[in-house]
Write an enzyme that holds these catalytic residues in place. Structure first.
Site, PDB file in Angstrom:
ATOM      1  N   VAL A 210     -26.039  99.529 -20.841  1.00 14.56           N
ATOM      2  CA  VAL A 210     -24.718  99.339 -20.463  1.00 14.56           C
ATOM      3  C   VAL A 210     -24.857  99.304 -19.126  1.00 14.56           C
ATOM      4  O   VAL A 210     -26.550  99.617 -18.555  1.00 14.56           O
ATOM      5  CB  VAL A 210     -24.241 100.779 -21.070  1.00 14.56           C
ATOM      6  N   SER A 211     -24.918  98.582 -18.843  1.00 17.08           N
ATOM      7  CA  SER A 211     -24.761  98.018 -16.822  1.00 17.08           C
ATOM      8  C   SER A 211     -24.016  98.860 -16.536  1.00 17.08           C
ATOM      9  O   SER A 211     -23.694  99.895 -16.692  1.00 17.08           O
ATOM     10  CB  SER A 211     -24.156  96.851 -16.743  1.00 17.08           C
ATOM     11  N   THR A 212     -24.557  99.332 -15.093  1.00 19.04           N
ATOM     12  CA  THR A 212     -23.205 100.686 -14.206  1.00 19.04           C
ATOM     13  C   THR A 212     -22.391 100.206 -14.075  1.00 19.04           C
ATOM     14  O   THR A 212     -21.567 100.693 -14.386  1.00 19.04           O
ATOM     15  CB  THR A 212     -24.750 100.961 -12.744  1.00 19.04           C
TER      16      THR A 212
ATOM     17  N   GLU B 146     -20.595  98.591 -16.428  1.00 16.29           N
ATOM     18  CA  GLU B 146     -19.613  98.924 -17.207  1.00 16.29           C
ATOM     19  C   GLU B 146     -19.657  99.864 -18.025  1.00 16.29           C
ATOM     20  O   GLU B 146     -18.549 100.841 -17.962  1.00 16.29           O
ATOM     21  CB  GLU B 146     -20.476  98.389 -18.584  1.00 16.29           C
ATOM     22  N   GLN B 147     -20.390 101.102 -17.471  1.00  9.24           N
ATOM     23  CA  GLN B 147     -20.495 102.642 -17.845  1.00  9.24           C
ATOM     24  C   GLN B 147     -19.210 103.536 -16.461  1.00  9.24           C
ATOM     25  O   GLN B 147     -19.158 103.723 -16.605  1.00  9.24           O
ATOM     26  CB  GLN B 147     -21.858 103.343 -16.944  1.00  9.24           C
TER      27      GLN B 147
END
Length: 561
Positions: free
Chosen positions: A30-32, A34-35
């Site tokens: 997960v990218s920051t 997206e999170q």
């Protein structure tokens, strides 16, 4: 392996060996962004994948997790690289992801990885897309989905680009930090995203105004940088000023109230090489820091000084960049001084000098110059001596092997300790869930305890990743006396046969990591790095092996001469 004991009517017990479970590697990313925006939780991805494995009767070999990392490409994703290394060694039979784009958002990367897995007879499945790659129809479906996913990503990127161009044409700021202003997010005007606005930071604005003032009074870039550094002024990134940082400020029309956008096109592919001859130039909605008069005066002065500089072709001086300043550690660059003899004739002397001193002035460092003719000759002779001395190479390798054994022992101990702690956390979490199911633990208390365990687990996983990286770097796997000797001799031959200065410089920079000098301005150490790229370049064995391919485990050996 499951062993079952079955009793038949004859009264005898028979042991039946069941088929082993299919070993599965779970991958989550997960990218920051997206999170934060879309709620793609790592823990949730892993949870649903574990449940699927339980239903299907799969054995989980390992969970590979990349936290806060973009899916744009596979580089810089340690967990994915580790998964591919383990796939090379056929440690599992299937890779399972929550969603296809967790692996990669580029269909080419995705297809390459899946093809690499297929060559090792390893399958690939996505939990949400519900298809597999073990059959021809499943593979076709997968390829179509990969192409659609990349199309959607490109389409989103194009829409974002169009939106940013439209904002620039309105005179709005598209984001990014700049000295003299703070970026403030304002309310939306019926848009989904917040709008960035520039607000003057008065403390920083004084620095910007001073730069323009000094320049229009006749000071040069280096003089301005030196004065700012002596006063303790800092850039937006809290670093010392350099020639380039001063130049960028004087070149930015933002300070006189104009938004400039799309100067460089297709940045991801072409970087600095695709200058737009007609960028967006619009009056901004922000307040300018300097007047139109000062800006125009600056432009006139810059044009008057804009003759082509006396270029130094650094290829003629191959140690630039790898030779290090003994005081600050910056790369050394070429510097020339002119001496006048008694008879009036002049002699030009060439030195490698501290790059920080040359770029930022005496406030940052001293020149610490070392003569180019001495340094170049010394380094080449030293490498040639080692290449032709088997006893010296063996002694170097024995020292490296002894040092690596000593260094990796405590790391391996720490690795085992962290793994044990992670297992303990999982046991504790299972116990908490059991207490909750029995009604002993309330939901709120369960949530708090699980959050604590998850935070502890995340910290341990970060430490584990760091230790694994150090262990990888400490292992000279595949590096032997013969390879070291071959690399050194091939380098000497290749250097002799090089036709241009640039070719020689590339060879030196490939082999040498850095060269240090003493305070007496003599060569102190030459640090040679042997890794898979170097071995591949200088040996036939390296080119044939693919130690070598994109997914092989990295290694690095430092030889200090």
């Amino acid at each position: 392996m499951n062993i079952n004991s079955i009793q038949f009517s004859d009264g005898n017990n028979y042991r039946i060996e069941a088929t082993s479970y299919k070993k599965v590697a779970l991958y989550a990313r997960v990218s920051t962004v997206e999170q934060a925006e879309e709620g793609y939780s790592i823990d949730e991805q892993i949870r649903v994948l574990r449940e699927m494995c339980k239903r299907e009767g799969y054995e989980i070999y390992q969970e590979y997790v990349d936290r806060g990392i973009s899916g744009k490409n596979i580089k810089g994703r340690p967990a994915l690289i580790e998964l591919l290394n383990d796939a090379n060694e056929k440690k599992f039979d299937l890779v399972l992801v929550w969603k296809m784009n967790r692996f990669s958002r580029k269909s080419l990367d995705l297809l390459t990885i899946v093809d690499m897995l297929k060559n090792k007879n390893i399958g690939f499945r996505s939990y949400t897309e519900r298809y597999e790659t073990e059959s021809p129809s499943g593979k076709l479906q997968f390829q179509m989905m990969a192409a659609i996913a990349e199309f959607e990503r490109a389409n989103i990127a194009e829409n974002v680009k169009m939106g940013m161009l439209a904002r620039a044409r309105e005179g709005s700021w598209n984001g990014g930090h700049v000295l003299g202003y703070d970026v403030v997010s304002t309310g939306t005007d019926n848009r989904k995203r917040k709008i960035s606005k520039l607000v003057i930071n008065e403390e920083e604005a004084q620095i910007v105004r001073k730069i323009f003032e000094l320049y229009t009074e006749g000071h040069g870039y280096k003089s301005i940088a030196g004065q700012l550094n002596r006063e303790g002024r800092k850039t937006k990134r809290k670093k010392s000023f350099s020639i380039n940082s001063v130049k960028q400020i004087l070149d930015n029309p933002l300070y006189m109230g104009v938004i400039r956008y799309n100067v460089r096109q297709d940045w991801n592919e072409k970087r600095r090489n695709n200058i737009n001859p007609d960028p967006v130039m619009k009056k901004g909605t922000h307040e300018p820091l300097i007047t139109q008069e000062i800006w125009e005066k600056t432009v006139v002065i810059r044009k008057s000084r804009g003759g082509k500089p006396n270029r130094i072709h650094s290829g003629e001086f191959p140690l630039t960049g790898i030779l290090r300043c003994p005081m600050c550690g910056s790369g050394m660059v070429l510097s020339r001084t002119t001496n006048t003899r008694k008879d009036g004739t002049k002699r030009v002397l060439e030195y490698y000098a501290c790059g920080a001193w040359k770029n930022k002035g005496t406030t940052v460092c001293r020149s610490n110059g070392i003569r180019t003719d001495y340094a170049d000759k010394y380094v080449l002779e030293k490498i040639a001596t080692v290449a032709n001395n088997d006893i010296l190479i063996k002694k170097i390798m024995d020292t490296i092997n002894t040092k690596q054994t000593t260094n990796t022992a405590p790391l391996e101990k720490e690795y085992k300790s962290i793994k044990s702690s992670l297992d303990s956390i999982e046991t504790k979490k299972d116990k908490m869930l059991g207490l909750y199911e029995e009604g002993i633990l309330q939901k709120l208390e369960l949530t708090n305890r699980l959050a604590h365990f998850n935070k502890e687990k995340e910290d341990l996983e970060n430490r584990l990743a760091s230790v694994e990286q150090q262990l990888d770097q400490g292992v000279a796997k595949g590096i032997s006396f013969d390879i070291v000797k071959k690399v050194m001799k091939e380098f000497v031959e290749a250097y002799k046969q090089s036709l241009t200065y640039e070719q020689r410089k590339r060879l030196l920079h490939l082999l040498i990591d850095k060269i240090t000098i003493s305070e007496t301005r003599k060569i102190d150490t030459i640090q040679i790095i042997l890794n898979k790229e170097v071995v591949k370049h200088f040996t036939t064995q390296g080119r044939e092996n693919s130690l070598t391919d994109e997914f092989s485990r990295p290694f690095s050996v430092c030889i200090q001469l």
